[in-house]
Design a protein around this motif. Structure first.
Motif, PDB file in Angstrom:
ATOM      1  N   VAL A 124      -2.475  -0.530  -8.834  1.00  0.00           N
ATOM      2  CA  VAL A 124      -2.958  -0.224  -7.494  1.00  0.00           C
ATOM      3  C   VAL A 124      -2.138   0.942  -6.953  1.00  0.00           C
ATOM      4  O   VAL A 124      -0.904   0.880  -6.922  1.00  0.00           O
ATOM      5  CB  VAL A 124      -2.834  -1.444  -6.561  1.00  0.00           C
ATOM      6  CG1 VAL A 124      -3.270  -1.081  -5.139  1.00  0.00           C
ATOM      7  CG2 VAL A 124      -3.669  -2.606  -7.085  1.00  0.00           C
ATOM      8  N   ASP A 125      -2.831   1.996  -6.567  1.00  0.00           N
ATOM      9  CA  ASP A 125      -2.193   3.191  -6.006  1.00  0.00           C
ATOM     10  C   ASP A 125      -2.908   3.504  -4.703  1.00  0.00           C
ATOM     11  O   ASP A 125      -3.940   4.185  -4.693  1.00  0.00           O
ATOM     12  CB  ASP A 125      -2.300   4.353  -6.993  1.00  0.00           C
ATOM     13  CG  ASP A 125      -1.554   5.590  -6.513  1.00  0.00           C
ATOM     14  OD1 ASP A 125      -0.838   5.508  -5.496  1.00  0.00           O
ATOM     15  OD2 ASP A 125      -1.680   6.656  -7.161  1.00  0.00           O
ATOM     16  N   GLY A 126      -2.390   2.961  -3.600  1.00  0.00           N
ATOM     17  CA  GLY A 126      -3.082   3.102  -2.323  1.00  0.00           C
ATOM     18  C   GLY A 126      -4.406   2.369  -2.365  1.00  0.00           C
ATOM     19  O   GLY A 126      -4.451   1.164  -2.612  1.00  0.00           O
ATOM     20  N   ASP A 127      -5.507   3.106  -2.176  1.00  0.00           N
ATOM     21  CA  ASP A 127      -6.830   2.473  -2.221  1.00  0.00           C
ATOM     22  C   ASP A 127      -7.493   2.636  -3.596  1.00  0.00           C
ATOM     23  O   ASP A 127      -8.669   2.332  -3.766  1.00  0.00           O
ATOM     24  CB  ASP A 127      -7.737   3.037  -1.124  1.00  0.00           C
ATOM     25  CG  ASP A 127      -7.956   4.543  -1.233  1.00  0.00           C
ATOM     26  OD1 ASP A 127      -7.366   5.159  -2.150  1.00  0.00           O
ATOM     27  OD2 ASP A 127      -8.693   5.090  -0.404  1.00  0.00           O
ATOM     28  N   THR A 128      -6.726   3.100  -4.574  1.00  0.00           N
ATOM     29  CA  THR A 128      -7.234   3.252  -5.937  1.00  0.00           C
ATOM     30  C   THR A 128      -6.780   2.075  -6.783  1.00  0.00           C
ATOM     31  O   THR A 128      -5.589   1.756  -6.822  1.00  0.00           O
ATOM     32  CB  THR A 128      -6.725   4.562  -6.572  1.00  0.00           C
ATOM     33  OG1 THR A 128      -7.179   5.670  -5.793  1.00  0.00           O
ATOM     34  CG2 THR A 128      -7.238   4.710  -7.994  1.00  0.00           C
ATOM     35  N   GLN A 163       0.815  -1.216   0.000  1.00  0.00           N
ATOM     36  CA  GLN A 163       0.000   0.000   0.000  1.00  0.00           C
ATOM     37  C   GLN A 163       0.851   1.270   0.000  1.00  0.00           C
ATOM     38  O   GLN A 163       0.341   2.364  -0.181  1.00  0.00           O
ATOM     39  CB  GLN A 163      -0.937  -0.001   1.217  1.00  0.00           C
ATOM     40  CG  GLN A 163      -2.019  -1.077   1.163  1.00  0.00           C
ATOM     41  CD  GLN A 163      -2.956  -0.902  -0.006  1.00  0.00           C
ATOM     42  OE1 GLN A 163      -3.526   0.156  -0.199  1.00  0.00           O
ATOM     43  NE2 GLN A 163      -3.105  -1.947  -0.815  1.00  0.00           N
ATOM     44  N   GLY A 164       2.173   1.133   0.204  1.00  0.00           N
ATOM     45  CA  GLY A 164       3.016   2.306   0.279  1.00  0.00           C
ATOM     46  C   GLY A 164       3.463   2.844  -1.067  1.00  0.00           C
ATOM     47  O   GLY A 164       3.970   3.946  -1.132  1.00  0.00           O
ATOM     48  N   LYS A 165       3.320   2.061  -2.133  1.00  0.00           N
ATOM     49  CA  LYS A 165       3.748   2.571  -3.430  1.00  0.00           C
ATOM     50  C   LYS A 165       2.909   1.935  -4.532  1.00  0.00           C
ATOM     51  O   LYS A 165       2.124   1.013  -4.304  1.00  0.00           O
ATOM     52  CB  LYS A 165       5.229   2.304  -3.657  1.00  0.00           C
ATOM     53  CG  LYS A 165       5.617   0.855  -3.785  1.00  0.00           C
ATOM     54  CD  LYS A 165       7.122   0.755  -4.097  1.00  0.00           C
ATOM     55  CE  LYS A 165       7.571  -0.683  -4.230  1.00  0.00           C
ATOM     56  NZ  LYS A 165       9.002  -0.790  -4.546  1.00  0.00           N
ATOM     57  N   GLU A 172      -8.688 -11.675  -9.634  1.00  0.00           N
ATOM     58  CA  GLU A 172     -10.030 -11.335 -10.122  1.00  0.00           C
ATOM     59  C   GLU A 172     -10.659 -10.231  -9.281  1.00  0.00           C
ATOM     60  O   GLU A 172     -11.436  -9.417  -9.781  1.00  0.00           O
ATOM     61  CB  GLU A 172     -10.923 -12.572 -10.131  1.00  0.00           C
ATOM     62  CG  GLU A 172     -12.238 -12.356 -10.852  1.00  0.00           C
ATOM     63  CD  GLU A 172     -13.049 -13.630 -10.993  1.00  0.00           C
ATOM     64  OE1 GLU A 172     -14.196 -13.548 -11.463  1.00  0.00           O
ATOM     65  OE2 GLU A 172     -12.531 -14.707 -10.626  1.00  0.00           O
ATOM     66  N   ARG A 173     -10.285 -10.156  -8.008  1.00  0.00           N
ATOM     67  CA  ARG A 173     -10.776  -9.057  -7.170  1.00  0.00           C
ATOM     68  C   ARG A 173     -10.138  -7.734  -7.602  1.00  0.00           C
ATOM     69  O   ARG A 173     -10.751  -6.677  -7.443  1.00  0.00           O
ATOM     70  CB  ARG A 173     -10.484  -9.345  -5.702  1.00  0.00           C
ATOM     71  CG  ARG A 173     -11.462 -10.345  -5.071  1.00  0.00           C
ATOM     72  CD  ARG A 173     -11.325 -10.386  -3.558  1.00  0.00           C
ATOM     73  NE  ARG A 173     -10.113 -11.083  -3.150  1.00  0.00           N
ATOM     74  CZ  ARG A 173     -10.050 -12.401  -2.960  1.00  0.00           C
ATOM     75  NH1 ARG A 173     -11.124 -13.156  -3.136  1.00  0.00           N
ATOM     76  NH2 ARG A 173      -8.918 -12.963  -2.583  1.00  0.00           N
ATOM     77  N   ILE A 174      -8.911  -7.812  -8.119  1.00  0.00           N
ATOM     78  CA  ILE A 174      -8.250  -6.612  -8.622  1.00  0.00           C
ATOM     79  C   ILE A 174      -8.863  -6.190  -9.962  1.00  0.00           C
ATOM     80  O   ILE A 174      -9.165  -5.024 -10.192  1.00  0.00           O
ATOM     81  CB  ILE A 174      -6.736  -6.868  -8.807  1.00  0.00           C
ATOM     82  CG1 ILE A 174      -6.064  -7.168  -7.455  1.00  0.00           C
ATOM     83  CG2 ILE A 174      -6.042  -5.697  -9.493  1.00  0.00           C
ATOM     84  CD1 ILE A 174      -5.985  -6.014  -6.518  1.00  0.00           C
TER      85      ILE A 174
END
Length: 217
Positions: free
Chosen positions: A62-66, A4-6, A50-52
């Motif tokens: 994935v950029d943090g919660d985006t 989640q940091g990068k 598949e969740r991604i």
């Protein structure tokens, strides 16, 4: 699955769509974690992936919660959030041209040459017809792109600065020149651009053979 940091890029070394985003990330100087998804082994159907991306395609970012799972959408997201080294010029005419080039590649040719379509053609008609299909579809689109670019291309597709059009063109040119060994004599502008891209470090670092999941020779 992701730090989640990068930024985390879910990629496959031979995917032209993922290749585009690797170029964009490199051009913008963004550090990212490379998370390989082996589509030949079916990793895209893993429930975690598949969740991604419920579409089960690469790339996904994935950029943090985006979470974004489409190369065009990812490129525009990166352009908006990380404006350094912009890929879309302020000039509206050039901006529209860059988007048009990217759209032609992403919707006019790449879907017809993706693994699902090509594998189906090979299964039904054989390898010879598959190769003929690849060349025929590429010629159709490259003819249009050559006409579009011949009067506006300079050092790169739309001028002397690298743009979004270049980011989308480079992987498609790599595929047909390196993999299909396609004759580019009818496309001098596109051939010249391919040679220019090969000299750019951000493009060099993004080529399939330089990815961590590329098979060793």
């Amino acid at each position: 699955m992701a730090d989640q940091g990068k930024l985390t890029l879910f990629s496959y070394w031979l995917s032209s769509c993922a290749y585009r985003i690797r170029i964009a990330l490199n051009l913008k100087g963004l550090d990212y974690e490379y998370n390989a998804v082996d589509v030949l082994k079916g990793d895209q159907s893993d429930p975690d992936f598949e969740r991604i991306n419920p579409m089960k395609f690469v790339p996904a970012l994935v950029d943090g919660d985006t979470v974004i799972a489409d190369s065009f959408a990812i490129a525009l997201y990166l352009e908006d959030k990380y404006p350094q080294n912009p890929l879309l010029p302020r000039d509206l005419k050039k901006k529209a041209l860059n988007i048009q080039i990217a759209s032609i590649v992403s919707s006019g040719i790449q879907p017809l040459l993706n693994l699902v379509v090509v594998s189906y053609i090979e299964q039904k008609l054989g390898s010879k017809e598959k190769d003929a299909w690849n060349i025929d579809q590429t010629n159709r689109v490259f003819t249009a792109l050559e006409k579009l670019l011949k009067d506006c291309a300079r050092k790169y597709a739309t001028g002397d600065e690298i743009g979004l059009g270049d980011v989308f063109l480079a992987p498609q040119l790599y595929y047909v020149i390196k993999k299909l060994q396609m004759d580019m004599s009818n496309y001098p502008t596109l051939a010249r651009l391919h040679a220019a891209y090969e000299e750019i470090p951000a493009f060099q670092a993004a080529v399939p053979e330089n990815q961590p999941d590329a098979p060793s020779i």
